[in-house]
Enzyme design. Structure first.
Site, PDB file in Angstrom:
ATOM      1  N   ILE A  55       0.706  -0.825  -0.441  1.00 31.76           N
ATOM      2  CA  ILE A  55      -0.146   0.328  -0.244  1.00 31.76           C
ATOM      3  C   ILE A  55       0.817   0.958  -0.066  1.00 31.76           C
ATOM      4  O   ILE A  55       2.119   1.477   0.707  1.00 31.76           O
ATOM      5  CB  ILE A  55      -1.302   0.109   1.277  1.00 31.76           C
ATOM      6  CG1 ILE A  55      -2.196  -1.202   1.285  1.00 31.76           C
ATOM      7  CG2 ILE A  55      -1.544   1.325   1.137  1.00 31.76           C
ATOM      8  CD1 ILE A  55      -2.579  -1.512   2.928  1.00 31.76           C
ATOM      9  N   GLY A  58       0.031   6.828   2.957  1.00 36.48           N
ATOM     10  CA  GLY A  58      -0.677   8.142   2.842  1.00 36.48           C
ATOM     11  C   GLY A  58      -0.148   9.482   2.881  1.00 36.48           C
ATOM     12  O   GLY A  58      -0.103  10.151   2.104  1.00 36.48           O
TER      13      GLY A  58
END
Length: 156
Positions: A55, A58
């Site tokens: 992932i 962020g």
């Protein structure tokens, strides 16, 4: 107006592995920029975030928005090679979708306020038309340290 990676390198000091935009596909001076980031499994952060379930962090999606906004701000500086656009704030950050290898981020940054030395922008990153991340970013334009100053600081 569009910018290739070579043109982006003329605006930003960032280099691999920290340059996080690949192309600018829309550009309206002092108003708006749209950039693309092709997310590849070869990105170095995927080695540790997370093994077996990669992932994109962020904070790096926000950094990609900031880099697109920095191109917009620095494009107005006649002596941009002597300047840096640095973060001064991140407000209202929201992460709505995971960014994974194979995704293409469409990063849209709109100017909320623009001054010679500071700016405030609204950024959104999309995957396939859906918001993955959004935040309000503020930055300041500062003098870029010269190579001599950097070497002297390293020796202290």
């Amino acid at each position: 107006m569009t910018f290739s990676i070579q043109e982006i390198l003329g605006f930003l000091p960032h280099r691999y592995p920290f340059l996080l935009i690949d192309r600018i596909v829309e550009f309206e001076r002092t108003k708006r920029v749209v950039a693309l980031k092709n997310v590849s499994i070869n990105e170095p952060f995927f080695q540790g975030h997370f093994p077996g379930a990669p992932i994109m962090p962020g904070v790096l999606v926000i950094e990609a928005m900031a880099q697109a906004g920095a191109v917009l701000m620095l494009s107005e500086m006649p002596d941009r090679e002597k300047k840096l656009a640095v973060f001064t704030g991140i407000d209202n950050a929201k992460f709505r979708r995971q960014v994974v290898p194979g995704d293409q981020l469409r990063i849209e940054v709109e100017v909320l306020s623009f001054r010679t030395r500071a700016g405030r922008m609204q950024g959104r990153a999309y995957i396939e038309g859906k918001v993955a991340c959004e935040a309000t970013l503020t930055c300041m334009i500062v003098a870029r340290p010269t190579e001599n100053m950097s070497a002297e600081a390293a020796n202290e």
